[in-house]
Design a protein around this motif. Structure first.
Motif, short mmCIF file in Angstrom:
data_model
loop_
_atom_site.label_atom_id
_atom_site.label_comp_id
_atom_site.label_asym_id
_atom_site.label_seq_id
_atom_site.Cartn_x
_atom_site.Cartn_y
_atom_site.Cartn_z
N GLY A 120 31.71 41.84 -24.55
CA GLY A 120 32.80 42.76 -24.24
C GLY A 120 34.12 42.34 -24.84
O GLY A 120 34.85 43.16 -25.42
N GLY A 122 29.60 46.90 -18.83
CA GLY A 122 29.59 45.65 -18.08
C GLY A 122 30.92 45.19 -17.55
O GLY A 122 30.98 44.21 -16.80
N TRP A 140 33.34 40.61 -15.26
CA TRP A 140 32.21 41.22 -15.96
C TRP A 140 30.95 41.05 -15.14
O TRP A 140 30.86 40.17 -14.27
N GLU A 141 29.95 41.85 -15.45
CA GLU A 141 28.69 41.79 -14.72
C GLU A 141 27.92 40.50 -14.98
O GLU A 141 27.15 40.05 -14.13
N HIS A 169 27.73 39.91 -20.84
CA HIS A 169 28.63 41.07 -20.94
C HIS A 169 30.05 40.63 -21.32
O HIS A 169 30.73 41.31 -22.09
#
Length: 217
Positions: A171, A97, A162-163, A167
């Motif tokens: 992350g 992500g 990030w997506e 995420h």
């Protein structure tokens, strides 16, 4: 015709003492271009034709931004930059992500943007009245470099994309949970901090994307 702003009791201190408007140098960036859904087929087709790996894609309508505020001890700037780049490179290669990242370093503050009025200007700035003719202790011309030096300890901003917010939350936590990444982050980042890191998460609403190509924002 431009209307002159009115000063009020709640904002007068911001006119005299700020707002603080720092300059940042982009130390290193690994961000893909921002694009719309209709751009993706062309980008993927080009990578397939050139037999290159599928690139990361930053969609203009769906991304989550995480900004980490890091204050680095004097003399540790070079070591911090190396450790931050190693940490972010590992994350982009191994954490799902993550779209891309950027490391920025504060190197000064704009006297003009910070509205630091000169003595005459401060005396004329009465509550509820129009502000005086603009001037600062540094003059009223925009300089080609910041006249107010950067703060100490040195401030760095770590920008990650990030997506999705989910995420980003999962992350960033890898820096505490994944053993390999934790060693890189502990020795390369946390060991050099005076204070921080403090993270903000938000979603971009409007942007042109051209600032990515500049060294200073």
């Amino acid at each position: 015709m431009l209307r002159r702003l009115q000063l009020c009791g709640s904002c007068l201190d911001m006119v005299i003492e700020g707002p603080w408007e720092p300059y940042y140098e982009v130390i290193r960036s690994d961000l893909p271009l921002i694009m719309g859904m209709t751009d993706i087929p062309a980008v993927l087709g080009k990578s397939f034709a050139e037999q290159k790996p599928v690139p990361k894609v930053a969609l203009s309508a769906k991304r989550s931004i995480a900004i980490g505020d890091h204050w680095v001890m004097d003399g540790h700037e070079e070591a911090f930059e190396k450790g931050a780049i190693e940490t972010l490179t590992w994350m982009k290669e191994n954490v799902p992500g993550m779209i891309g990242w950027m490391v920025m370093k504060q190197f000064g503050v704009s006297a003009i943007g910070s509205l630091q009025l000169d003595p005459k200007g401060m005396l004329k700035a009465t509550l509820g009245a129009n502000p005086p003719e603009y001037n600062t202790n540094y003059g009223n011309q925009v300089p080609d470099k910041p006249l107010i030096p950067g703060q100490k300890p040195t401030q760095y901003l770590v920008h990650m994309e990030w997506e999705s917010p989910e995420h980003a939350h999962i992350g960033i936590a890898h820096a505490m949970l994944d053993y390999e990444l934790r060693q890189i982050h502990n020795e390369g980042v946390l060991a050099h901090l005076d204070k921080g890191p403090y993270y903000m998460l938000f979603e971009p609403m409007m942007e042109q994307g051209q600032w990515r190509k500049k060294l200073v924002i």
